[in-house]
Design a protein around this motif. Structure first.
Motif, PDB file in Angstrom:
ATOM      1  N   PHE A  33     -12.685  -3.324   5.439  1.00  0.00           N
ATOM      2  CA  PHE A  33     -12.391  -1.984   5.944  1.00  0.00           C
ATOM      3  C   PHE A  33     -13.642  -1.149   6.219  1.00  0.00           C
ATOM      4  N   GLY A  43      -7.170   0.786   9.169  1.00  0.00           N
ATOM      5  CA  GLY A  43      -6.887  -0.523   8.609  1.00  0.00           C
ATOM      6  C   GLY A  43      -6.392  -0.433   7.177  1.00  0.00           C
ATOM      7  N   LEU A  44      -6.965   0.487   6.418  1.00  0.00           N
ATOM      8  CA  LEU A  44      -6.554   0.675   5.028  1.00  0.00           C
ATOM      9  C   LEU A  44      -5.117   1.173   4.944  1.00  0.00           C
ATOM     10  N   ALA A  47      -2.858  -1.697   5.807  1.00  0.00           N
ATOM     11  CA  ALA A  47      -2.790  -2.673   4.718  1.00  0.00           C
ATOM     12  C   ALA A  47      -1.869  -2.187   3.596  1.00  0.00           C
ATOM     13  N   TRP A 184     -10.088  -4.657  13.427  1.00  0.00           N
ATOM     14  CA  TRP A 184      -9.736  -4.044  12.146  1.00  0.00           C
ATOM     15  C   TRP A 184      -8.287  -4.324  11.761  1.00  0.00           C
ATOM     16  N   ALA A 188      -7.019  -6.201   8.352  1.00  0.00           N
ATOM     17  CA  ALA A 188      -6.067  -5.601   7.413  1.00  0.00           C
ATOM     18  C   ALA A 188      -4.908  -6.550   7.123  1.00  0.00           C
ATOM     19  N   CYS A 189      -4.402  -7.211   8.162  1.00  0.00           N
ATOM     20  CA  CYS A 189      -3.280  -8.143   7.979  1.00  0.00           C
ATOM     21  C   CYS A 189      -3.682  -9.343   7.127  1.00  0.00           C
TER      22      CYS A 189
END
Length: 351
Positions: A33, A43-44, A47, A184, A188-189
């Motif tokens: 991230f 992204g955070l 997630a 990003w 995250a995934c």
């Protein structure tokens, strides 16, 4: 068995599944991230949202079906080949995470006390393996004790680091490396997929003891709030203290800048995070083996094989292991999460 009123402890356990060496040290969060700058915050959020969705889906699936083995949860139909593949993958991932934690503890003890990394890892492997025989109750007790202190200490170190920088920080992007450079959302995934897949075998036995839907939703939500609080604090602190990013354990470096007391406290809690993650992996592996070979898996035999084998693998080194294992586990874990989603949709369609 966990009861209806144990939603908070479920939250601690859910958060504890993520809070290993990479997460709490800041290294993992920076790679997935922080290096993306402002896009990393997106992204955070993505997630944490995915973690909540799949966490609730998993525990509700356990409640509805009564199943608590990863292979039967991921592959709904009795297809031996696919279920066998999922079982082997789960075992490999859990074992890999345990080995990474053992290597991390060896590196931490060497940094703190000058103890040989190999000796520190060996003692850790034996101690955690023996404690795993207490089952999920022992695991939940460890998470319930460690996770609240981790949340408080990490947030405090982050706030004090930002205050020391006069609240000046610039969210800059660094050139990311690896298979997901520049993406990003994919990062995250992948972050969610390997963390959650490795947690299925840990959370499913816990979910089997929950009696209400409310316990699931409240527990997972509580865990996600804790994870987001820690991650956001670490994200901002590392942006305010760029020198920490180059350290092997960035947040331990940041704590050291605040003084020896904070350094010692954070090192202790970092050890607790590694211990909790390793213990959860070991409990899940023991549960996995016992379900398939109940007469042959005995505590003495399991400890005599598992502890030495994990110690030998940990000798490859913390940095080398975390850099190669996590990306591979992320891709494979994504397929397993799709299997969970398919199982849930199939149940809904069947009425």
């Amino acid at each position: 068995m966990l009861q209806k009123e144990s939603a908070l402890r479920v939250g601690f356990t859910f958060a504890g599944c993520y809070l290993g060496a990479g997460y709490v040290s800041g290294q993992e969060l920076w790679q997935f991230f922080g290096c993306f700058g402002r896009r990393g915050i997106g992204g955070l959020v993505l997630a944490v949202s995915l973690s909540f969705f799949f966490g609730v889906l998993l525990l509700r699936l356990v409640q509805r079906t009564g199943l608590h083995q990863t292979d039967t949860l991921v592959v709904r139909r009795p297809i031996p080949l696919l279920r066998g593949a999922v079982g082997v993958l789960q075992f490999v991932i859990l074992f890999g995470l345990f080995v990474i934690m053992a290597a991390g503890v060896g590196a931490l003890l060497r940094q703190l006390f000058g103890l040989s990394s190999a000796m520190g890892s060996a003692l850790f492997c034996v101690a955690v393996t023996l404690l795993s025989f207490c089952g999920t109750s022992g695991m939940v007790r460890v998470f319930s004790a460690v996770v609240p202190m981790l949340v408080i200490c990490t947030v405090m170190v982050s706030i004090l680091t930002l205050r020391r920088a006069d609240w000046h920080f610039y969210i800059a992007a660094a050139p990311p490396d690896g298979a997901f450079a520049g993406n990003w959302a994919a990062a995250a995934c992948i972050f969610v997929s390997y963390n959650l897949f490795s947690s299925i075998g840990i959370l499913a036995p816990v979910g089997a003891g929950l009696r209400s839907r409310r316990s699931v939703w409240a527990g997972v939500l509580c865990g996600c709030v804790m994870l987001f609080s820690i991650a956001l604090g670490i994200f901002l602190a590392l942006q305010a203290l760029p020198a920490a990013v180059t350290a092997p354990l960035p947040m331990l470096y940041a704590a050291g800048e605040l003084g020896p007391v904070w350094y010692g406290a954070y090192a202790l809690l970092l050890f607790g995070a590694m211990w909790g993650t390793a213990l959860s992996c070991c409990v899940a592996i023991l549960h996995f083996c016992s379900a398939r070979a109940p007469r042959t898996v005995r505590p003495g035999r399991f400890a005599a094989v598992f502890a030495p084998l994990s110690w030998l693998c940990s000798l490859f080194g913390f940095g080398r292991l975390i850099g190669t294992v996590y990306p591979v586990f992320g891709v494979l874990g994504a397929l397993a999460l799709l299997g969970l989603l398919h199982h849930r949709i199939s149940l809904h369609s069947a009425g």
